[in-house]
Design a protein around this motif. Structure first.
Motif, PDB file in Angstrom:
ATOM      1  N   ASP A   1      -3.908  -1.991  -2.504  1.00 40.34           N
ATOM      2  CA  ASP A   1      -4.412  -2.447  -1.208  1.00 40.34           C
ATOM      3  C   ASP A   1      -5.238  -3.703  -1.480  1.00 40.34           C
ATOM      4  O   ASP A   1      -6.290  -3.628  -2.128  1.00 40.34           O
ATOM      5  CB  ASP A   1      -5.272  -1.338  -0.587  1.00 40.34           C
ATOM      6  CG  ASP A   1      -5.802  -1.721   0.794  1.00 40.34           C
ATOM      7  OD1 ASP A   1      -5.897  -2.922   1.093  1.00 40.34           O
ATOM      8  OD2 ASP A   1      -6.116  -0.800   1.564  1.00 40.34           O
TER       9      ASP A   1
ATOM     10  N   VAL B   1       9.336 -14.494  13.855  1.00 36.80           N
ATOM     11  CA  VAL B   1      10.390 -14.051  12.935  1.00 36.80           C
ATOM     12  C   VAL B   1      10.609 -12.561  13.169  1.00 36.80           C
ATOM     13  O   VAL B   1       9.642 -11.792  13.265  1.00 36.80           O
ATOM     14  CB  VAL B   1       9.965 -14.308  11.473  1.00 36.80           C
ATOM     15  CG1 VAL B   1      11.053 -13.841  10.509  1.00 36.80           C
ATOM     16  CG2 VAL B   1       9.648 -15.788  11.260  1.00 36.80           C
TER      17      VAL B   1
ATOM     18  N   LYS C   1      -5.948 -10.460   5.882  1.00 36.31           N
ATOM     19  CA  LYS C   1      -5.369 -11.813   5.784  1.00 36.31           C
ATOM     20  C   LYS C   1      -6.360 -12.880   5.331  1.00 36.31           C
ATOM     21  O   LYS C   1      -5.965 -14.007   5.057  1.00 36.31           O
ATOM     22  CB  LYS C   1      -4.739 -12.209   7.115  1.00 36.31           C
ATOM     23  CG  LYS C   1      -3.229 -12.389   6.982  1.00 36.31           C
ATOM     24  CD  LYS C   1      -2.532 -12.906   8.206  1.00 36.31           C
ATOM     25  CE  LYS C   1      -1.778 -14.184   7.921  1.00 36.31           C
ATOM     26  NZ  LYS C   1      -0.756 -14.487   8.927  1.00 36.31           N
TER      27      LYS C   1
ATOM     28  N   TRP D   1       6.716  -6.851  14.469  1.00 36.15           N
ATOM     29  CA  TRP D   1       6.854  -6.922  15.931  1.00 36.15           C
ATOM     30  C   TRP D   1       6.760  -5.554  16.580  1.00 36.15           C
ATOM     31  O   TRP D   1       6.521  -5.449  17.778  1.00 36.15           O
ATOM     32  CB  TRP D   1       8.136  -7.674  16.309  1.00 36.15           C
ATOM     33  CG  TRP D   1       7.875  -9.143  16.213  1.00 36.15           C
ATOM     34  CD1 TRP D   1       8.111  -9.961  15.143  1.00 36.15           C
ATOM     35  CD2 TRP D   1       7.244  -9.964  17.196  1.00 36.15           C
ATOM     36  NE1 TRP D   1       7.660 -11.232  15.395  1.00 36.15           N
ATOM     37  CE2 TRP D   1       7.124 -11.263  16.655  1.00 36.15           C
ATOM     38  CE3 TRP D   1       6.746  -9.729  18.485  1.00 36.15           C
ATOM     39  CZ2 TRP D   1       6.544 -12.313  17.359  1.00 36.15           C
ATOM     40  CZ3 TRP D   1       6.167 -10.788  19.184  1.00 36.15           C
ATOM     41  CH2 TRP D   1       6.075 -12.060  18.624  1.00 36.15           C
TER      42      TRP D   1
ATOM     43  N   THR E   1      10.779  -9.271  12.247  1.00 33.17           N
ATOM     44  CA  THR E   1      10.393  -8.391  11.134  1.00 33.17           C
ATOM     45  C   THR E   1       9.717  -7.148  11.727  1.00 33.17           C
ATOM     46  O   THR E   1       9.399  -7.117  12.923  1.00 33.17           O
ATOM     47  CB  THR E   1       9.382  -9.064  10.179  1.00 33.17           C
ATOM     48  OG1 THR E   1       8.122  -9.145  10.858  1.00 33.17           O
ATOM     49  CG2 THR E   1       9.819 -10.450   9.727  1.00 33.17           C
TER      50      THR E   1
ATOM     51  N   ARG F   1       0.808  -1.226   0.000  1.00 29.34           N
ATOM     52  CA  ARG F   1       0.000   0.000   0.000  1.00 29.34           C
ATOM     53  C   ARG F   1       0.834   1.265   0.000  1.00 29.34           C
ATOM     54  O   ARG F   1       0.366   2.320  -0.403  1.00 29.34           O
ATOM     55  CB  ARG F   1      -0.898   0.018   1.261  1.00 29.34           C
ATOM     56  CG  ARG F   1      -1.913  -1.089   1.316  1.00 29.34           C
ATOM     57  CD  ARG F   1      -2.450  -1.230   2.726  1.00 29.34           C
ATOM     58  NE  ARG F   1      -1.349  -1.487   3.675  1.00 29.34           N
ATOM     59  CZ  ARG F   1      -1.493  -1.569   4.989  1.00 29.34           C
ATOM     60  NH1 ARG F   1      -2.675  -1.401   5.523  1.00 29.34           N
ATOM     61  NH2 ARG F   1      -0.453  -1.821   5.763  1.00 29.34           N
TER      62      ARG F   1
HETATM   63  N1  LIG Z   1       6.912 -11.923  11.896  1.00 26.89           N
HETATM   64  C1  LIG Z   1       6.394 -12.931  12.577  1.00 26.89           C
HETATM   65  O1  LIG Z   1       6.862 -13.283  13.687  1.00 26.89           O
HETATM   66  C2  LIG Z   1       5.249 -13.712  12.008  1.00 26.89           C
HETATM   67  C3  LIG Z   1       4.864 -14.904  12.664  1.00 26.89           C
HETATM   68  C4  LIG Z   1       3.835 -15.656  12.124  1.00 26.89           C
HETATM   69  C5  LIG Z   1       3.188 -15.251  10.977  1.00 26.89           C
HETATM   70  N2  LIG Z   1       3.565 -14.072  10.376  1.00 26.89           N
HETATM   71  C6  LIG Z   1       2.870 -13.689   9.150  1.00 26.89           C
HETATM   72  O2  LIG Z   1       3.805 -13.526   8.124  1.00 26.89           O
HETATM   73  C7  LIG Z   1       3.308 -12.604   7.139  1.00 26.89           C
HETATM   74  C8  LIG Z   1       4.388 -11.576   6.832  1.00 26.89           C
HETATM   75  O3  LIG Z   1       4.641 -10.868   8.018  1.00 26.89           O
HETATM   76  P1  LIG Z   1       5.905  -9.941   8.251  1.00 26.89           P
HETATM   77  O4  LIG Z   1       6.433 -10.304   9.571  1.00 26.89           O
HETATM   78  O5  LIG Z   1       6.780  -9.947   7.036  1.00 26.89           O
HETATM   79  O6  LIG Z   1       5.128  -8.544   8.420  1.00 26.89           O
HETATM   80  P2  LIG Z   1       5.469  -7.068   7.880  1.00 26.89           P
HETATM   81  O7  LIG Z   1       6.915  -6.825   7.890  1.00 26.89           O
HETATM   82  O8  LIG Z   1       4.562  -6.171   8.648  1.00 26.89           O
HETATM   83  O9  LIG Z   1       4.988  -7.145   6.358  1.00 26.89           O
HETATM   84  C9  LIG Z   1       3.637  -7.221   6.015  1.00 26.89           C
HETATM   85  C10 LIG Z   1       3.451  -6.390   4.772  1.00 26.89           C
HETATM   86  O10 LIG Z   1       2.078  -6.490   4.383  1.00 26.89           O
HETATM   87  C11 LIG Z   1       1.796  -5.317   3.647  1.00 26.89           C
HETATM   88  N3  LIG Z   1       0.348  -5.106   3.737  1.00 26.89           N
HETATM   89  C12 LIG Z   1      -0.395  -5.020   4.857  1.00 26.89           C
HETATM   90  N4  LIG Z   1      -1.678  -4.837   4.538  1.00 26.89           N
HETATM   91  C13 LIG Z   1      -1.740  -4.789   3.190  1.00 26.89           C
HETATM   92  C14 LIG Z   1      -2.788  -4.592   2.267  1.00 26.89           C
HETATM   93  N5  LIG Z   1      -4.050  -4.410   2.677  1.00 26.89           N
HETATM   94  N6  LIG Z   1      -2.508  -4.605   0.953  1.00 26.89           N
HETATM   95  C15 LIG Z   1      -1.243  -4.771   0.526  1.00 26.89           C
HETATM   96  N7  LIG Z   1      -0.193  -4.971   1.349  1.00 26.89           N
HETATM   97  C16 LIG Z   1      -0.453  -4.973   2.671  1.00 26.89           C
HETATM   98  C17 LIG Z   1       2.567  -4.194   4.356  1.00 26.89           C
HETATM   99  O11 LIG Z   1       3.065  -3.238   3.426  1.00 26.89           O
HETATM  100  P3  LIG Z   1       2.334  -1.806   3.254  1.00 26.89           P
HETATM  101  O12 LIG Z   1       2.196  -1.244   4.626  1.00 26.89           O
HETATM  102  O13 LIG Z   1       3.237  -1.042   2.352  1.00 26.89           O
HETATM  103  O14 LIG Z   1       1.028  -2.129   2.618  1.00 26.89           O
HETATM  104  C18 LIG Z   1       3.747  -4.941   4.988  1.00 26.89           C
HETATM  105  O15 LIG Z   1       4.974  -4.618   4.381  1.00 26.89           O
HETATM  106  C19 LIG Z   1       2.038 -12.018   7.748  1.00 26.89           C
HETATM  107  O16 LIG Z   1       0.922 -12.696   7.214  1.00 26.89           O
HETATM  108  C20 LIG Z   1       2.170 -12.339   9.227  1.00 26.89           C
HETATM  109  O17 LIG Z   1       0.925 -12.443   9.874  1.00 26.89           O
HETATM  110  C21 LIG Z   1       4.571 -13.299  10.860  1.00 26.89           C
END
Ligand SMILES: NC(=O)c1ccc[n+]([C@@H]2O[C@H](COP(=O)([O-])OP(=O)(O)OC[C@H]3O[C@@H](n4cnc5c(N)ncnc54)[C@H](OP(=O)(O)O)[C@@H]3O)[C@@H](O)[C@H]2O)c1
Length: 226
Positions: free
Chosen positions: A45, A164, A94, A169, A166, A21
């Protein structure tokens, strides 16, 4: 995780388009993936169906689609304090977003193509404040199995990460991020939390393995055992 995957695939010579987004964040993605195979970026989005439809209308045939999106701001709360609007935004990001992607993205996929989503450990090791996220991850895995049947021979899978390190958190733990992640690292059989590259590896595996569909690949450092 999405950035780590984009970097991995770009380095391998694949043509990658990164979607999100925030245009500034996408600019940084292009900078972080410097080189001749730098990814294209498109602002979309995924919670807005018309935007997802327009996104795929711009794409020619695709080999694979991976969705790592999540918007959990305000969604981590004990029930008495839970803001239902935040919970709905999380569900939109999600569950509804992935349905938009499956609806409009599947027709663009080549023979042997795949759709991959990211669920998460919260579905298996729920914690207080995490009810909405646990529910979402479990539901996403149900969606993956249903899509694997309905969209066959397109393959549809999920990778389920453990914790993870990222940017998400910041939303989950704020200032306490380092302490929370260190505590989990000490508990896990592998002695560390995940890196985005661990999940990028797993995503690349399910994308590339033509005999894998309807599967949830757990990449969580043994979290389900402790
Ligand atoms: N990190 C962990 O510990 C962990 C653990 C278990 C599961 N997960 C899952 O792993 C996945 C990736 O997580 P991550 O840790 O990489 O999170 P992250 O760094 O917050 O990345 C998520 C990305 O999703 C994009 N996003 C959010 N809403 C959106 C929308 N409506 N349309 C388009 N893009 C959207 C955001 O970019 P913009 O803001 O630019 O849109 C953001 O860069 C997620 O599904 C998360 O629930 C993460």
């Amino acid at each position: 995780m999405g950035l780590a995957l984009a970097q991995k695939l770009s380095r391998a010579g694949d043509h990658v388009t990164v979607v999100g987004r925030d245009p500034e964040k996408l600019q940084r993605v292009r900078a972080d993936c410097a080189g001749p195979d730098r990814p294209a970026t498109i602002v979309t989005d995924i919670t807005i169906e018309q935007e997802v439809e327009a996104l795929f209308a711009r794409c020619s045939q695709l080999d694979h689609i991976v969705c790592t999106a999540a918007e959990f701001t305000g969604a981590y709360a004990r029930l008495p304090a839970l803001d239902l609007a935040a919970a709905r935004r999380a569900i939109e990001s999600k569950i509804v977003g992935p349905i938009h992607i499956a609806k409009h993205g599947a027709p663009t996929l080549a023979t042997g193509g795949s759709l991959t989503f990211v669920s998460g450990i919260a579905a298996y090791r729920p914690m207080p404040r995490g009810t909405v996220v646990a529910t979402i991850n479990a539901a996403l895995e149900g969606l993956v199995r249903a899509l694997a049947v309905e969209l066959a021979p397109i393959r549809v899978n999920a990778v389920s990460p453990g914790w993870v390190d990222t940017p998400i958190w910041q939303v989950v733990a704020g200032e306490g991020k380092a302490e929370v992640l260190d505590g989990m690292a000490a508990r896990l059989p592998v002695g560390r939390v995940g890196r985005p590259e661990d999940i990028a590896d797993a995503l690349a595996f399910v994308i590339g393995n033509g005999f894998t569909t309807g599967t949830v690949l757990h990449v969580e450092g043994g979290h389900r055992l402790v």
